[in-house]
Design a protein around this motif. Structure first.
Motif, PDB file in Angstrom:
ATOM      1  N   VAL A  74     124.669  -2.105  27.376  1.00  0.00           N
ATOM      2  CA  VAL A  74     125.918  -1.519  26.884  1.00  0.00           C
ATOM      3  C   VAL A  74     125.708  -0.945  25.484  1.00  0.00           C
ATOM      4  CG1 VAL A  74     128.300  -2.043  26.182  1.00  0.00           C
ATOM      5  CG2 VAL A  74     127.359  -3.057  28.273  1.00  0.00           C
ATOM      6  N   VAL A  75     125.068  -1.715  24.612  1.00  0.00           N
ATOM      7  CA  VAL A  75     124.821  -1.263  23.236  1.00  0.00           C
ATOM      8  C   VAL A  75     123.912  -0.037  23.234  1.00  0.00           C
ATOM      9  CG1 VAL A  75     123.797  -1.894  21.016  1.00  0.00           C
ATOM     10  CG2 VAL A  75     125.218  -3.547  22.254  1.00  0.00           C
ATOM     11  N   ARG A  76     122.840  -0.094  23.994  1.00  0.00           N
ATOM     12  CA  ARG A  76     121.915   1.047  24.046  1.00  0.00           C
ATOM     13  C   ARG A  76     122.607   2.311  24.546  1.00  0.00           C
ATOM     14  NH1 ARG A  76     116.989  -2.025  27.073  1.00  0.00           N
ATOM     15  NH2 ARG A  76     116.258  -3.282  25.318  1.00  0.00           N
ATOM     16  N   ALA A  77     123.437   2.159  25.596  1.00  0.00           N
ATOM     17  CA  ALA A  77     124.141   3.315  26.154  1.00  0.00           C
ATOM     18  C   ALA A  77     125.096   3.916  25.128  1.00  0.00           C
ATOM     19  CB  ALA A  77     124.908   2.910  27.414  1.00  0.00           C
ATOM     20  N   LYS A  78     125.801   3.081  24.392  1.00  0.00           N
ATOM     21  CA  LYS A  78     126.733   3.602  23.399  1.00  0.00           C
ATOM     22  C   LYS A  78     125.993   4.294  22.259  1.00  0.00           C
ATOM     23  CE  LYS A  78     130.535   4.719  21.858  1.00  0.00           C
ATOM     24  NZ  LYS A  78     131.252   5.761  22.596  1.00  0.00           N
ATOM     25  N   LEU A  79     124.876   3.719  21.830  1.00  0.00           N
ATOM     26  CA  LEU A  79     124.088   4.357  20.771  1.00  0.00           C
ATOM     27  C   LEU A  79     123.536   5.711  21.223  1.00  0.00           C
ATOM     28  CD1 LEU A  79     122.184   1.248  19.363  1.00  0.00           C
ATOM     29  CD2 LEU A  79     123.991   2.569  18.208  1.00  0.00           C
ATOM     30  N   ARG A  80     123.066   5.798  22.483  1.00  0.00           N
ATOM     31  CA  ARG A  80     122.579   7.084  23.016  1.00  0.00           C
ATOM     32  C   ARG A  80     123.699   8.107  23.078  1.00  0.00           C
ATOM     33  NH1 ARG A  80     119.931   3.916  26.736  1.00  0.00           N
ATOM     34  NH2 ARG A  80     121.488   4.383  28.307  1.00  0.00           N
ATOM     35  N   THR A  81     124.865   7.676  23.536  1.00  0.00           N
ATOM     36  CA  THR A  81     126.008   8.579  23.649  1.00  0.00           C
ATOM     37  C   THR A  81     126.425   9.098  22.284  1.00  0.00           C
ATOM     38  OG1 THR A  81     126.765   7.412  25.623  1.00  0.00           O
ATOM     39  CG2 THR A  81     128.384   8.792  24.484  1.00  0.00           C
ATOM     40  N   SER A 108     140.239 -12.342  32.816  1.00  0.00           N
ATOM     41  CA  SER A 108     140.373 -13.684  32.241  1.00  0.00           C
ATOM     42  C   SER A 108     139.606 -13.880  30.937  1.00  0.00           C
ATOM     43  CB  SER A 108     139.911 -14.732  33.254  1.00  0.00           C
ATOM     44  OG  SER A 108     138.531 -14.569  33.533  1.00  0.00           O
ATOM     45  N   GLN A 109     138.884 -12.859  30.489  1.00  0.00           N
ATOM     46  CA  GLN A 109     138.058 -13.011  29.297  1.00  0.00           C
ATOM     47  C   GLN A 109     138.042 -11.736  28.464  1.00  0.00           C
ATOM     48  OE1 GLN A 109     134.206 -13.839  30.974  1.00  0.00           O
ATOM     49  NE2 GLN A 109     134.617 -16.018  31.203  1.00  0.00           N
ATOM     50  N   TYR A 110     137.738 -11.932  27.177  1.00  0.00           N
ATOM     51  CA  TYR A 110     137.389 -10.833  26.281  1.00  0.00           C
ATOM     52  C   TYR A 110     135.921 -11.020  25.923  1.00  0.00           C
ATOM     53  CZ  TYR A 110     142.407 -10.197  25.243  1.00  0.00           C
ATOM     54  OH  TYR A 110     143.757  -9.988  25.320  1.00  0.00           O
ATOM     55  N   HIS A 111     135.181  -9.923  25.864  1.00  0.00           N
ATOM     56  CA  HIS A 111     133.790  -9.937  25.416  1.00  0.00           C
ATOM     57  C   HIS A 111     133.706  -8.990  24.226  1.00  0.00           C
ATOM     58  CE1 HIS A 111     131.907 -11.698  29.200  1.00  0.00           C
ATOM     59  NE2 HIS A 111     133.217 -11.716  29.385  1.00  0.00           N
ATOM     60  N   ILE A 112     133.265  -9.500  23.086  1.00  0.00           N
ATOM     61  CA  ILE A 112     133.163  -8.691  21.874  1.00  0.00           C
ATOM     62  C   ILE A 112     131.696  -8.601  21.474  1.00  0.00           C
ATOM     63  CG2 ILE A 112     133.848  -8.400  19.472  1.00  0.00           C
ATOM     64  CD1 ILE A 112     136.269 -10.212  20.089  1.00  0.00           C
ATOM     65  N   ILE A 113     131.241  -7.381  21.267  1.00  0.00           N
ATOM     66  CA  ILE A 113     129.875  -7.112  20.814  1.00  0.00           C
ATOM     67  C   ILE A 113     129.985  -6.523  19.414  1.00  0.00           C
ATOM     68  CG2 ILE A 113     127.799  -5.733  21.217  1.00  0.00           C
ATOM     69  CD1 ILE A 113     128.712  -5.677  24.231  1.00  0.00           C
ATOM     70  N   ARG A 114     129.342  -7.168  18.437  1.00  0.00           N
ATOM     71  CA  ARG A 114     129.416  -6.687  17.056  1.00  0.00           C
ATOM     72  C   ARG A 114     128.018  -6.554  16.473  1.00  0.00           C
ATOM     73  NH1 ARG A 114     133.244  -5.811  13.374  1.00  0.00           N
ATOM     74  NH2 ARG A 114     132.477  -5.682  11.248  1.00  0.00           N
ATOM     75  N   PRO A 115     127.555  -5.327  16.238  1.00  0.00           N
ATOM     76  CA  PRO A 115     126.241  -5.135  15.620  1.00  0.00           C
ATOM     77  C   PRO A 115     126.164  -5.801  14.244  1.00  0.00           C
ATOM     78  CG  PRO A 115     127.023  -3.083  16.561  1.00  0.00           C
ATOM     79  CD  PRO A 115     128.176  -4.048  16.590  1.00  0.00           C
ATOM     80  N   VAL A 116     125.002  -6.336  13.937  1.00  0.00           N
ATOM     81  CA  VAL A 116     124.766  -6.958  12.634  1.00  0.00           C
ATOM     82  C   VAL A 116     124.316  -5.865  11.671  1.00  0.00           C
ATOM     83  CG1 VAL A 116     123.405  -8.667  11.365  1.00  0.00           C
ATOM     84  CG2 VAL A 116     124.171  -9.167  13.713  1.00  0.00           C
ATOM     85  N   THR A 117     125.017  -5.742  10.564  1.00  0.00           N
ATOM     86  CA  THR A 117     124.721  -4.669   9.615  1.00  0.00           C
ATOM     87  C   THR A 117     124.050  -5.160   8.343  1.00  0.00           C
ATOM     88  OG1 THR A 117     126.934  -4.847   8.651  1.00  0.00           O
ATOM     89  CG2 THR A 117     126.626  -3.240  10.433  1.00  0.00           C
ATOM     90  N   GLY A 118     123.989  -6.466   8.142  1.00  0.00           N
ATOM     91  CA  GLY A 118     123.380  -7.006   6.927  1.00  0.00           C
ATOM     92  C   GLY A 118     121.882  -6.777   6.897  1.00  0.00           C
ATOM     93  N   LYS A 119     121.292  -7.092   5.748  1.00  0.00           N
ATOM     94  CA  LYS A 119     119.848  -6.889   5.626  1.00  0.00           C
ATOM     95  C   LYS A 119     119.123  -7.761   6.644  1.00  0.00           C
ATOM     96  CE  LYS A 119     118.367 -10.042   2.028  1.00  0.00           C
ATOM     97  NZ  LYS A 119     117.921 -10.237   0.709  1.00  0.00           N
ATOM     98  N   ASN A 120     118.064  -7.254   7.185  1.00  0.00           N
ATOM     99  CA  ASN A 120     117.257  -7.880   8.234  1.00  0.00           C
ATOM    100  C   ASN A 120     118.001  -8.018   9.558  1.00  0.00           C
ATOM    101  OD1 ASN A 120     115.119  -8.194   6.387  1.00  0.00           O
ATOM    102  ND2 ASN A 120     115.893 -10.186   5.749  1.00  0.00           N
ATOM    103  N   GLY A 121     119.175  -7.415   9.665  1.00  0.00           N
ATOM    104  CA  GLY A 121     119.946  -7.530  10.898  1.00  0.00           C
ATOM    105  C   GLY A 121     119.829  -6.324  11.803  1.00  0.00           C
ATOM    106  N   SER A 122     119.047  -5.341  11.409  1.00  0.00           N
ATOM    107  CA  SER A 122     118.923  -4.126  12.203  1.00  0.00           C
ATOM    108  C   SER A 122     118.407  -4.444  13.602  1.00  0.00           C
ATOM    109  CB  SER A 122     117.971  -3.152  11.506  1.00  0.00           C
ATOM    110  OG  SER A 122     117.848  -1.982  12.274  1.00  0.00           O
ATOM    111  N   GLY A 123     119.089  -3.924  14.602  1.00  0.00           N
ATOM    112  CA  GLY A 123     118.676  -4.149  15.984  1.00  0.00           C
ATOM    113  C   GLY A 123     119.266  -5.412  16.593  1.00  0.00           C
ATOM    114  N   LEU A 124     120.136  -6.098  15.859  1.00  0.00           N
ATOM    115  CA  LEU A 124     120.749  -7.323  16.366  1.00  0.00           C
ATOM    116  C   LEU A 124     122.243  -7.122  16.567  1.00  0.00           C
ATOM    117  CD1 LEU A 124     119.102  -9.971  14.006  1.00  0.00           C
ATOM    118  CD2 LEU A 124     118.288  -9.181  16.236  1.00  0.00           C
ATOM    119  N   PHE A 125     122.816  -7.901  17.480  1.00  0.00           N
ATOM    120  CA  PHE A 125     124.269  -7.921  17.611  1.00  0.00           C
ATOM    121  C   PHE A 125     124.751  -9.323  17.934  1.00  0.00           C
ATOM    122  CE2 PHE A 125     122.916  -6.713  21.936  1.00  0.00           C
ATOM    123  CZ  PHE A 125     123.694  -7.532  22.758  1.00  0.00           C
TER     124      PHE A 125
END
Length: 124
Positions: free
Chosen positions: A53-60, A79-96
């Motif tokens: 999902v993250v990769r597709a959104k970044l490509r788009t 029945s659920q919420y799913h939240i994806i939040r990229p990490v923006t702090g230092k050393n967090g590049s590529g993480l969510f």
């Protein structure tokens, strides 16, 4: 600053309705840390799937030449919420951060606010 385990523990204890939380590397799809009941929800499988999902959104965003960054991605299930939040702090590049909430017990606005605060304080 909070380390991975502390941040995930805080998410589970302070976000009402939290079912599980993970810190995920979106380049590999691997969960670096998870917290939640594995009998209820397999966070490792979810981490790998939501990496797509993250990769597709970044490509788009790149194809559309959109400026800015992803703040969060919300997936709403019956029945659920799913939240994806990229990490923006230092050393967090590529993480969510990936948070799963029980929709009946969660306050979505408050959960997003608390997850954003945890992400800002996260030390990887």
């Amino acid at each position: 600053m909070a380390n991975m385990e502390t941040a995930l523990g805080e998410a589970m204890s302070t976000i009402e309705g939290a079912i599980g939380v993970a810190l995920v590397d979106h380049t590999s799809g691997m969960a670096l840390a998870t917290l939640g009941d594995p009998q209820t929800f397999d966070l490792n499988v979810a981490a790998a799937g939501n990496t797509d999902v993250v990769r597709a959104k970044l490509r788009t965003m790149q194809m559309l030449e959109l400026q800015g960054a992803i703040e969060d991605i919300l997936i709403t299930l019956t029945s659920q919420y799913h939240i994806i939040r990229p990490v923006t702090g230092k050393n967090g590049s590529g993480l969510f951060l990936y948070l799963v909430l029980d929709r009946k017990r969660a306050n979505l606005a408050l959960a997003r606010h608390r997850l954003a605060r945890l992400e800002a304080e996260l030390e990887v």
